[in-house]
Design an enzyme around this catalytic site. Structure first.
Site, mmCIF file in Angstrom:
data_model
loop_
_atom_site.group_PDB
_atom_site.id
_atom_site.type_symbol
_atom_site.label_atom_id
_atom_site.label_comp_id
_atom_site.label_asym_id
_atom_site.label_seq_id
_atom_site.Cartn_x
_atom_site.Cartn_y
_atom_site.Cartn_z
ATOM 1 N N SER A 71 6.223 2.467 3.144
ATOM 2 C CA SER A 71 5.675 3.389 4.134
ATOM 3 C C SER A 71 6.134 3.023 5.538
ATOM 4 O O SER A 71 6.482 1.872 5.822
ATOM 5 C CB SER A 71 4.148 3.380 4.092
ATOM 6 O OG SER A 71 3.675 3.709 2.818
HETATM 7 N N1 SAH Z 1 2.217 0.458 -0.476
HETATM 8 C C1 SAH Z 1 3.649 0.492 -0.680
HETATM 9 C C2 SAH Z 1 4.170 1.911 -0.585
HETATM 10 C C3 SAH Z 1 4.742 2.281 -1.862
HETATM 11 S S1 SAH Z 1 5.188 3.958 -2.146
HETATM 12 C C4 SAH Z 1 4.371 -0.455 0.240
HETATM 13 O O1 SAH Z 1 3.720 -1.050 1.111
HETATM 14 O O2 SAH Z 1 5.582 -0.628 0.094
HETATM 15 C C5 SAH Z 1 4.027 4.378 -3.400
HETATM 16 C C6 SAH Z 1 4.068 3.580 -4.667
HETATM 17 O O3 SAH Z 1 3.076 4.142 -5.538
HETATM 18 C C7 SAH Z 1 5.371 3.636 -5.440
HETATM 19 O O4 SAH Z 1 5.835 2.335 -5.651
HETATM 20 C C8 SAH Z 1 4.993 4.307 -6.762
HETATM 21 O O5 SAH Z 1 5.696 3.815 -7.879
HETATM 22 C C9 SAH Z 1 3.522 3.982 -6.853
HETATM 23 N N2 SAH Z 1 2.723 4.853 -7.725
HETATM 24 C C10 SAH Z 1 2.798 6.194 -7.883
HETATM 25 N N3 SAH Z 1 1.880 6.617 -8.768
HETATM 26 C C11 SAH Z 1 1.195 5.509 -9.178
HETATM 27 C C12 SAH Z 1 0.125 5.282 -10.087
HETATM 28 N N4 SAH Z 1 -0.463 6.277 -10.771
HETATM 29 N N5 SAH Z 1 -0.312 4.023 -10.262
HETATM 30 C C13 SAH Z 1 0.256 2.978 -9.593
HETATM 31 N N6 SAH Z 1 1.275 3.130 -8.714
HETATM 32 C C14 SAH Z 1 1.732 4.370 -8.515
#
Ligand code: SAH
Length: 236
Positions: A71
């Site tokens: 993000s």
């Molecule tokens: N918080 C992260 C942002 C990641 S983007 C950071 O600081 O880098 C969002 C993430 O959510 C992705 O890695 C994606 O694979 C994950 N995601 C999407 N759906 C999900 C689910 N149902 N359960 C767990 N993770 C999920």
């Protein structure tokens, strides 16, 4: 020798860029002392693929592999601030008691920010194995105390519920009900809700232990762009 000089120059440049980022976050209204301190402290480049490390302090989302993104720092700061009880540094009592669940570990940066703020009960769930493995390596290398799990985070993590704070870092078509029900009374969840490309950020607060909609209040914030929450209570 030259290597040494270029490493030095690079870290000086990154430090200057980090200060610029902090000024930008302040200008955009982030005031929480602990959040700003953590963003100053955590090296975002450590959470990026090698090719993108030089862009660690740009206030943009960046690709981290498997079609996912880390993000934008402003988004991380804004969401974290919405979950905090005050704008001051949290007390020792809160740091040791407050239980936080993150859905979407991704790079691990958001969890590392919570760790740098001093929270000791951080749980994070990711559905993509390669991303979780990378994030786990970073948590270990940097000594960040985070409990991780590979699963569909739209269903939460019932073994450790209830949570004082839940941060959903992927966009959902609706407020995931299972997650809301894992909030403690007085607990708050921030969750982006909308289409697969644009979402409004909501803060849901649990008012009492009931299971009906009147047990929750909702506040709406601005529009953000998150990757989709893929799961039983998200996009299928
Ligand atoms: N918080 C992260 C942002 C990641 S983007 C950071 O600081 O880098 C969002 C993430 O959510 C992705 O890695 C994606 O694979 C994950 N995601 C999407 N759906 C999900 C689910 N149902 N359960 C767990 N993770 C999920």
């Amino acid at each position: 020798m030259l290597d040494h000089v270029s490493t030095f120059t690079r870290s000086t440049v990154l430090e200057a860029q980090r200060n610029t980022l902090l000024e930008e976050l302040w200008a955009k209204g982030i005031r929480n002392e602990a959040v700003l301190r953590a963003i100053a402290q955590v090296r975002r480049e450590d959470f990026l693929p090698d090719a993108l490390k030089a862009r660690g302090y740009e206030n943009v989302a960046l690709p981290i592999g498997a079609g996912q993104t880390i993000s934008q720092p402003y988004t991380v700061a804004f969401m974290t601030e919405l979950l905090m009880p005050t704008n001051k540094e949290p007390s020792e009592e809160i740091l040791s008691r407050y239980t936080i669940l993150e859905i979407g570990t991704g790079s691990g940066y958001q969890a590392a920010i919570l760790g740098a703020m001093g929270f000791r009960r951080i749980y994070t769930v990711e559905r993509i194995p390669e991303l979780l493995a990378e994030a786990q390596k970073r948590f270990t290398a940097l000594g960040i105390p985070v409990m991780t799990r590979l699963s569909d985070g739209s269903l939460g993590w019932s073994e450790y519920a209830p949570f004082d704070a839940i941060i959903v870092t992927a966009g959902s078509p609706d407020v995931p009900e299972t997650l809301a029900l894992q909030l403690a009374v007085g607990g708050k969840m921030v969750v982006p809700v909308g289409s697969q490309t644009h979402q409004r950020l909501y803060r849901i607060t649990r008012l009492h232990a009931g299971l009906d909609a009147d047990a929750f209040s909702a506040e709406e914030f601005q529009t953000f762009r998150f990757v989709p929450l893929v799961g039983e209570q998200g996009w299928r």
